[in-house]
Scaffold this motif. Structure first.
Motif, mmCIF file in Angstrom:
data_model
loop_
_atom_site.group_PDB
_atom_site.id
_atom_site.type_symbol
_atom_site.label_atom_id
_atom_site.label_comp_id
_atom_site.label_asym_id
_atom_site.label_seq_id
_atom_site.Cartn_x
_atom_site.Cartn_y
_atom_site.Cartn_z
ATOM 1 N N MET A 1 0.835 -1.208 0.000
ATOM 2 C CA MET A 1 0.000 0.000 0.000
ATOM 3 C C MET A 1 0.868 1.256 0.000
ATOM 4 S SD MET A 1 -3.106 -0.985 2.609
ATOM 5 C CE MET A 1 -3.805 0.667 2.546
ATOM 6 N N VAL A 2 1.890 1.260 0.845
ATOM 7 C CA VAL A 2 2.795 2.414 0.909
ATOM 8 C C VAL A 2 3.558 2.569 -0.409
ATOM 9 C CG1 VAL A 2 4.806 3.378 2.088
ATOM 10 C CG2 VAL A 2 3.015 2.225 3.411
ATOM 11 N N ALA A 3 3.997 1.433 -0.968
ATOM 12 C CA ALA A 3 4.784 1.485 -2.205
ATOM 13 C C ALA A 3 3.964 1.956 -3.394
ATOM 14 C CB ALA A 3 5.374 0.103 -2.490
ATOM 15 N N ARG A 4 2.666 1.653 -3.388
ATOM 16 C CA ARG A 4 1.814 2.046 -4.520
ATOM 17 C C ARG A 4 1.319 3.481 -4.419
ATOM 18 N NH1 ARG A 4 -1.185 -3.732 -4.258
ATOM 19 N NH2 ARG A 4 -0.230 -4.711 -6.068
ATOM 20 N N LEU A 5 1.413 4.080 -3.252
ATOM 21 C CA LEU A 5 0.855 5.424 -3.062
ATOM 22 C C LEU A 5 1.468 6.454 -4.013
ATOM 23 C CD1 LEU A 5 -1.107 7.150 -1.423
ATOM 24 C CD2 LEU A 5 0.730 7.519 0.244
ATOM 25 N N PRO A 6 2.809 6.509 -4.167
ATOM 26 C CA PRO A 6 3.358 7.523 -5.079
ATOM 27 C C PRO A 6 2.847 7.396 -6.506
ATOM 28 C CG PRO A 6 5.096 6.564 -3.719
ATOM 29 C CD PRO A 6 3.873 5.735 -3.505
ATOM 30 N N HIS A 7 2.779 6.172 -7.014
ATOM 31 C CA HIS A 7 2.369 6.003 -8.402
ATOM 32 C C HIS A 7 0.859 6.106 -8.579
ATOM 33 C CE1 HIS A 7 6.207 5.108 -10.418
ATOM 34 N NE2 HIS A 7 6.581 4.767 -9.207
ATOM 35 N N SER A 8 0.103 5.967 -7.485
ATOM 36 C CA SER A 8 -1.334 6.232 -7.590
ATOM 37 C C SER A 8 -1.583 7.717 -7.786
ATOM 38 C CB SER A 8 -2.059 5.739 -6.331
ATOM 39 O OG SER A 8 -1.762 6.555 -5.204
ATOM 40 N N ALA A 9 -0.638 8.541 -7.332
ATOM 41 C CA ALA A 9 -0.748 9.990 -7.507
ATOM 42 C C ALA A 9 -0.101 10.466 -8.807
ATOM 43 C CB ALA A 9 -0.092 10.706 -6.326
ATOM 44 N N ALA A 10 0.801 9.668 -9.375
ATOM 45 C CA ALA A 10 1.599 10.125 -10.515
ATOM 46 C C ALA A 10 0.750 10.417 -11.745
ATOM 47 C CB ALA A 10 2.667 9.080 -10.847
ATOM 48 N N VAL B 1 -7.763 1.259 -1.566
ATOM 49 C CA VAL B 1 -7.578 2.213 -0.470
ATOM 50 C C VAL B 1 -6.481 3.210 -0.836
ATOM 51 C CG1 VAL B 1 -6.868 2.463 1.935
ATOM 52 C CG2 VAL B 1 -8.399 0.595 1.289
ATOM 53 N N THR B 2 -5.401 2.689 -1.425
ATOM 54 C CA THR B 2 -4.311 3.563 -1.862
ATOM 55 C C THR B 2 -4.797 4.563 -2.901
ATOM 56 O OG1 THR B 2 -2.684 1.810 -1.470
ATOM 57 C CG2 THR B 2 -2.030 3.606 -2.924
ATOM 58 N N PHE B 3 -5.615 4.102 -3.853
ATOM 59 C CA PHE B 3 -6.089 4.990 -4.917
ATOM 60 C C PHE B 3 -7.188 5.937 -4.444
ATOM 61 C CE2 PHE B 3 -3.566 2.464 -7.680
ATOM 62 C CZ PHE B 3 -3.335 3.248 -8.790
ATOM 63 N N MET B 4 -7.721 5.719 -3.255
ATOM 64 C CA MET B 4 -8.602 6.726 -2.670
ATOM 65 C C MET B 4 -7.788 7.915 -2.165
ATOM 66 S SD MET B 4 -11.279 4.533 -0.382
ATOM 67 C CE MET B 4 -12.130 3.114 -1.055
ATOM 68 N N PRO C 1 -4.775 9.954 -5.639
ATOM 69 C CA PRO C 1 -5.257 11.007 -6.538
ATOM 70 C C PRO C 1 -5.771 12.240 -5.806
ATOM 71 C CG PRO C 1 -6.031 8.858 -7.257
ATOM 72 C CD PRO C 1 -5.418 8.668 -5.903
ATOM 73 N N ALA C 2 -6.430 12.033 -4.668
ATOM 74 C CA ALA C 2 -6.920 13.182 -3.900
ATOM 75 C C ALA C 2 -5.748 14.026 -3.398
ATOM 76 C CB ALA C 2 -7.767 12.703 -2.724
ATOM 77 N N LEU C 3 -4.712 13.347 -2.900
ATOM 78 C CA LEU C 3 -3.517 14.060 -2.443
ATOM 79 C C LEU C 3 -2.831 14.764 -3.606
ATOM 80 C CD1 LEU C 3 -1.579 14.649 -0.101
ATOM 81 C CD2 LEU C 3 -0.410 12.496 -0.635
ATOM 82 N N ALA C 4 -2.792 14.100 -4.775
ATOM 83 C CA ALA C 4 -2.178 14.699 -5.963
ATOM 84 C C ALA C 4 -2.909 15.962 -6.382
ATOM 85 C CB ALA C 4 -2.177 13.686 -7.105
ATOM 86 N N ALA D 1 8.612 6.984 -3.774
ATOM 87 C CA ALA D 1 8.798 5.686 -4.428
ATOM 88 C C ALA D 1 10.127 5.065 -4.033
ATOM 89 C CB ALA D 1 8.705 5.839 -5.941
ATOM 90 N N ALA D 2 11.181 5.892 -3.923
ATOM 91 C CA ALA D 2 12.481 5.375 -3.513
ATOM 92 C C ALA D 2 12.438 4.848 -2.082
ATOM 93 C CB ALA D 2 13.547 6.469 -3.647
ATOM 94 N N LEU D 3 11.764 5.579 -1.206
ATOM 95 C CA LEU D 3 11.627 5.118 0.175
ATOM 96 C C LEU D 3 10.816 3.829 0.253
ATOM 97 C CD1 LEU D 3 10.987 8.511 2.037
ATOM 98 C CD2 LEU D 3 13.026 7.057 2.174
#
Length: 436
Positions: A23-32, A148-151, A154-157, A177-179
């Motif tokens: 979930m943490v790893a997918r968060l950056p790319h869900s916003a990208a 949950v990550t994609f909720m 995008p909102a954060l982005a 993403a690096a972290l």
């Protein structure tokens, strides 16, 4: 339906930890995706077709990189395979937002080639951390966590793009993403049976999985029994042709190819919907409310994934994608945040089930020793569809209007599925058993 399976899986520490790290790893790319679209349209002042082209180049890079990254995981181990991604994520996305449009296209391609292979790693790990009877629930649980990550992403982005800047947003994507890659490096989940955390005999307890050699010399080895079933006709020649090609995948039977087509169609519809949502809200001056629509869309997908994972019988990925494509078309009728949110619910219910059903099918059909490579190709098919969906939708939006993006992408997805169903039915008439 058996919802208790979710509890059994979640109580396993190694499964729970894998899903939380994912979930943490997918968060950056869900916003990208949203950030790139807004960066091109808002910061660079270009059109939606140009934004779609950047998304397409990014996903083409991912499509080209995922198979060899998956094979690298198979041959060199997870930690060795992750190091290039960790470095590239930080460098590429730290530089990309400061480039002009041509430079951004190059950066997107490089970023895609070295993207963190989180999708294939998580699905491959779940495949060896669970028995055959648990995989549908495990993949559905992963899809739920993804929703949950994609909720949030995008909102954060949208918040960062509107209130801060897309430059800082994209830089944050690279750092995050690096972290996330470092976290995955530390956790080091199993990708093969026999590794710590893997279920003993996870690949052997499924009668549908037959081991084949992992090199080109395995071209004449038997395919998994489910792939081999009913392949006495010309379709088996395709498998042999693919297998005989130097380095060609011996596991790529007709059934697997059908699943790859479904993955491509799903990527096309989902990426087109992404661009359409941004376009409709910006047209009505409600770009800051992107998070609301994404919440409804992704929460519906979460519920759909929860219900699908509790089912005892699988549903054909082709059927699920057909329904999702048809239900995407009415989203073009939306005229504000409320109507768009409500119209996104029905297609959203089918997002996670479609991807879960397709992933489950790949795990059933491909032997464990080649599953990393197969999941890489699955991810490539998904992102190749995404590469097509974004510019197709963007071009329609620029030429006709925001509503046409949903109509065009929904019709395209439906036609792809109709073609697959027709081909499948024709095969059933020639063979006593279906392979799709």
């Amino acid at each position: 339906m058996d919802f208790a399976q979710y509890g059994h899986l979640w109580r396993r520490k190694e499964v729970r930890r894998l899903l939380l790290v994912a979930m943490v790893a997918r968060l950056p790319h869900s916003a990208a995706g949203v950030l790139l679209t807004l960066h091109v349209v808002q910061t660079l002042g270009l059109g939606y077709a140009a934004a779609g082209a950047v998304a397409a180049v990014l996903t083409i890079g991912i499509a080209l990189g995922a198979p060899w990254r998956g094979r690298r995981v198979d041959t060199a181990g997870l930690r060795t395979a992750l190091v290039p991604s960790i470095v590239a994520e930080a460098v590429v996305w730290g530089v990309a937002p400061h480039l002009d449009y041509p430079g951004l296209l190059v950066a997107a391609l490089v970023g895609g080639l070295f993207a963190l292979p989180i999708f294939s790693v998580v699905r491959q790990s779940l495949g060896v951390m669970t028995h055959a009877g648990q995989r549908r629930t495990a993949f559905a649980l992963d899809s739920i966590c993804t929703e949950v990550t994609f909720m949030v992403g995008p909102a954060l982005a949208a918040f960062v793009a509107v209130n801060v800047s897309t430059v800082w947003g994209l830089t944050g994507v690279g750092a995050s993403a690096a972290l996330a890659g470092l976290s995955l490096l530390w956790f080091n989940p199993p990708t093969r049976t026999g590794q710590p955390g893997a279920v003993p005999g996870a690949g052997a307890d499924d009668p549908e999985l037959v081991e084949v050699a992992s090199g080109p010399e395995s071209a004449e080895s038997p395919a998994p029994t489910e792939v081999a079933a009913g392949q006495a006709d010309g379709a088996s020649g395709l498998r042999r042709l693919l297998g005989r090609a130097r380095g060609g995948p011996a596991w790529a039977g007709v059934a697997v190819i059908v699943v790859m087509a479904v993955a491509a169609g799903a990527g096309m519809v989902l990426s087109g919907t992404d661009v359409g949502i941004v376009a409709i809200l910006r047209e009505h001056g409600q770009g800051g409310e992107l998070g609301v629509v994404f919440f409804f869309w992704c929460f519906a997908s979460l519920v759909g994934g929860l219900l699908y994972g509790a089912m005892h019988r699988p549903v054909s990925p082709l059927v699920l994608l057909t329904a999702m494509s048809v239900l995407t078309i009415p989203m073009g009728l939306a005229h504000d945040t409320v109507t768009l949110s409500l119209l996104s619910v029905l297609p959203g219910l089918l997002c996670a089930p479609t991807l879960s059903a397709a992933s489950e099918r790949v795990a059933e059909l491909v032997p464990e020793r080649r599953r990393g490579e197969a999941m890489g190709w699955y991810g490539s098919a998904l992102t190749a569809g995404t590469a097509l969906g974004s510019p197709l939708t963007g071009t329609l939006i620029d030429a006709v209007g925001p509503w046409s993006g949903f109509v065009g992408i929904g019709v395209a997805g439906t036609l792809l599925c109709v073609g697959g169903i027709v081909a499948q039915n024709a095969r059933r008439r020639r063979s006593p058993q279906s392979v799709g």
